[in-house]
Design an enzyme around this catalytic site. Structure first.
Site, PDB file in Angstrom:
ATOM      1  N   PRO A  12       0.791  -1.223   0.000  1.00  0.00           N
ATOM      2  CA  PRO A  12       0.000   0.000   0.000  1.00  0.00           C
ATOM      3  C   PRO A  12       0.827   1.279   0.000  1.00  0.00           C
ATOM      4  CG  PRO A  12      -0.102  -1.108   2.122  1.00  0.00           C
ATOM      5  CD  PRO A  12       0.541  -2.066   1.176  1.00  0.00           C
ATOM      6  N   ASN A  13       0.309   2.237  -0.741  1.00  0.00           N
ATOM      7  CA  ASN A  13       0.845   3.608  -0.833  1.00  0.00           C
ATOM      8  C   ASN A  13       2.125   3.720  -1.655  1.00  0.00           C
ATOM      9  OD1 ASN A  13      -1.215   4.862   0.839  1.00  0.00           O
ATOM     10  ND2 ASN A  13      -0.302   3.711   2.511  1.00  0.00           N
ATOM     11  N   ARG A  20       5.277  11.014  -2.524  1.00  0.00           N
ATOM     12  CA  ARG A  20       4.941  10.713  -1.128  1.00  0.00           C
ATOM     13  C   ARG A  20       6.165  10.910  -0.234  1.00  0.00           C
ATOM     14  NH1 ARG A  20       4.664   4.605   1.240  1.00  0.00           N
ATOM     15  NH2 ARG A  20       3.934   5.139   3.315  1.00  0.00           N
ATOM     16  N   TYR A  25      11.231   8.761   1.320  1.00  0.00           N
ATOM     17  CA  TYR A  25      11.194   7.674   0.331  1.00  0.00           C
ATOM     18  C   TYR A  25      11.895   8.006  -0.985  1.00  0.00           C
ATOM     19  CZ  TYR A  25       7.782   5.775   3.597  1.00  0.00           C
ATOM     20  OH  TYR A  25       7.173   5.288   4.723  1.00  0.00           O
ATOM     21  N   ASN A  76       8.245  -5.451  -1.174  1.00  0.00           N
ATOM     22  CA  ASN A  76       8.131  -4.330  -0.246  1.00  0.00           C
ATOM     23  C   ASN A  76       6.666  -4.292   0.176  1.00  0.00           C
ATOM     24  OD1 ASN A  76       7.959  -1.973   1.184  1.00  0.00           O
ATOM     25  ND2 ASN A  76       9.043  -0.704  -0.326  1.00  0.00           N
ATOM     26  N   ALA A  79       3.242  -0.845   4.732  1.00  0.00           N
ATOM     27  CA  ALA A  79       2.756  -0.939   6.114  1.00  0.00           C
ATOM     28  C   ALA A  79       2.269  -2.343   6.480  1.00  0.00           C
ATOM     29  CB  ALA A  79       1.649   0.078   6.339  1.00  0.00           C
ATOM     30  N   HIS A  82       4.236  -4.638   8.788  1.00  0.00           N
ATOM     31  CA  HIS A  82       4.179  -4.493  10.245  1.00  0.00           C
ATOM     32  C   HIS A  82       2.874  -5.028  10.836  1.00  0.00           C
ATOM     33  CE1 HIS A  82       7.471  -1.966   9.142  1.00  0.00           C
ATOM     34  NE2 HIS A  82       6.691  -1.047   8.611  1.00  0.00           N
ATOM     35  N   ASP A  89       1.934 -15.950   6.056  1.00  0.00           N
ATOM     36  CA  ASP A  89       1.480 -17.320   5.773  1.00  0.00           C
ATOM     37  C   ASP A  89       1.581 -17.628   4.277  1.00  0.00           C
ATOM     38  OD1 ASP A  89       0.935 -17.802   8.414  1.00  0.00           O
ATOM     39  OD2 ASP A  89      -1.239 -17.607   8.231  1.00  0.00           O
ATOM     40  N   GLU A 100      13.092  -9.295   1.221  1.00  0.00           N
ATOM     41  CA  GLU A 100      12.260  -8.190   1.708  1.00  0.00           C
ATOM     42  C   GLU A 100      13.021  -6.876   1.501  1.00  0.00           C
ATOM     43  OE1 GLU A 100      11.160  -8.630   5.835  1.00  0.00           O
ATOM     44  OE2 GLU A 100      10.131  -6.679   5.877  1.00  0.00           O
ATOM     45  N   HIS A 102      12.792  -2.500   1.884  1.00  0.00           N
ATOM     46  CA  HIS A 102      12.149  -1.248   2.288  1.00  0.00           C
ATOM     47  C   HIS A 102      13.054  -0.111   1.855  1.00  0.00           C
ATOM     48  CE1 HIS A 102       9.149  -3.293   4.722  1.00  0.00           C
ATOM     49  NE2 HIS A 102      10.130  -4.106   5.079  1.00  0.00           N
ATOM     50  N   LEU A 103      12.458   0.937   1.328  1.00  0.00           N
ATOM     51  CA  LEU A 103      13.257   2.086   0.885  1.00  0.00           C
ATOM     52  C   LEU A 103      13.936   2.773   2.064  1.00  0.00           C
ATOM     53  CD1 LEU A 103      10.260   2.915  -1.198  1.00  0.00           C
ATOM     54  CD2 LEU A 103      12.467   3.084  -2.328  1.00  0.00           C
ATOM     55  N   SER A 104      13.170   2.957   3.135  1.00  0.00           N
ATOM     56  CA  SER A 104      13.694   3.689   4.290  1.00  0.00           C
ATOM     57  C   SER A 104      14.349   2.729   5.275  1.00  0.00           C
ATOM     58  CB  SER A 104      12.545   4.443   4.977  1.00  0.00           C
ATOM     59  OG  SER A 104      11.564   3.523   5.440  1.00  0.00           O
ATOM     60  N   ARG A 109      13.364   4.750  12.429  1.00  0.00           N
ATOM     61  CA  ARG A 109      12.043   5.353  12.430  1.00  0.00           C
ATOM     62  C   ARG A 109      11.237   4.932  13.665  1.00  0.00           C
ATOM     63  NH1 ARG A 109       9.312   4.832   6.788  1.00  0.00           N
ATOM     64  NH2 ARG A 109       8.127   6.565   7.684  1.00  0.00           N
ATOM     65  N   ARG A 113       7.670   0.366  13.358  1.00  0.00           N
ATOM     66  CA  ARG A 113       8.230  -0.085  12.071  1.00  0.00           C
ATOM     67  C   ARG A 113       9.432  -1.017  12.265  1.00  0.00           C
ATOM     68  NH1 ARG A 113       5.658   3.419   8.287  1.00  0.00           N
ATOM     69  NH2 ARG A 113       5.205   5.402   9.280  1.00  0.00           N
TER      70      ARG A 113
HETATM   71  C1  DQA Z   1       8.260   1.128   3.648  1.00  0.00           C
HETATM   72  C2  DQA Z   1       8.361   1.290   5.167  1.00  0.00           C
HETATM   73  C3  DQA Z   1       7.021   1.044   5.826  1.00  0.00           C
HETATM   74  O1  DQA Z   1       7.131   1.218   7.229  1.00  0.00           O
HETATM   75  C4  DQA Z   1       5.982   2.013   5.302  1.00  0.00           C
HETATM   76  O2  DQA Z   1       4.722   1.722   5.860  1.00  0.00           O
HETATM   77  C5  DQA Z   1       5.927   2.039   3.818  1.00  0.00           C
HETATM   78  C6  DQA Z   1       7.183   2.003   3.067  1.00  0.00           C
HETATM   79  C7  DQA Z   1       9.586   1.487   2.964  1.00  0.00           C
HETATM   80  O3  DQA Z   1       9.753   1.113   1.802  1.00  0.00           O
HETATM   81  O4  DQA Z   1      10.436   2.155   3.551  1.00  0.00           O
HETATM   82  O5  DQA Z   1       4.861   2.169   3.219  1.00  0.00           O
HETATM   83  O6  DQA Z   1       7.966  -0.229   3.361  1.00  0.00           O
END
Ligand code: DQA
Length: 146
Positions: A12-13, A20, A25, A76, A79, A82, A89, A100, A102-104, A109, A113
């Protein structure tokens, strides 16, 4: 041998990447990441199936399809990383290598997270390197694929 297919899933997002919270990010869009990955994968003889969804169930459906349609997953989960036992599963049912991303840097943080439900299903976790993390994940897969 058939060409290897890497399923790259974004939660998501992440469709909003580029606009964003760019201070967190970065300014690279998801389409740009997809293009860069396709180019990098081609040099390895792999193809990329790149997807994004804001819906947990759709991500679960796509992970299940990877049992027959993909050789590895780069994820990725946004959210959902978490919160989602359902995604954990699904990943465990696939029995294919998962990286896995994650950009950040999650550990710089908020504490909520710092925990990812999906990490136990992953070979490893790459975080904090922005869009480059997706390319690092592709390189990491070289040691995981036959
Ligand atoms: C994220 C980190 C997550 O905590 C956050 O909810 C995201 C982006 C990242 O790529 O850093 O949506 O997965």
């Amino acid at each position: 041998m058939a060409q290897q297919t890497i399923l790259v899933l974004n939660g998501p997002n992440l469709n909003l990447l580029g606009t964003r919270e760019p201070q967190i990010y970065g300014s690279t869009t998801l389409d740009e990441i997809a293009q860069t990955m396709r180019t990098a994968a081609r040099t390895k003889g792999w193809q990329i199936d790149f997807r994004q969804s804001n819906h947990e169930g759709e991500l679960v459906d796509w992970i299940q399809q990877a049992r027959t349609d993909a050789d590895a997953i780069i994820l990725n989960g946004g959210a959902y990383s978490h919160s989602s036992i359902a995604i954990l599963d699904a990943l465990q049912a696939v029995e294919k290598p998962v990286i896995e991303v994650h950009l950040s840097n999650l550990f710089k943080r908020e504490t909520f997270r710092h925990h990812s439900y999906i990490s136990p299903a992953a070979v490893g976790l790459i975080c904090g390197f922005g869009a480059r993390g997706y390319l690092l994940a592709l390189d990491a897969l070289e040691d995981c694929l036959d």
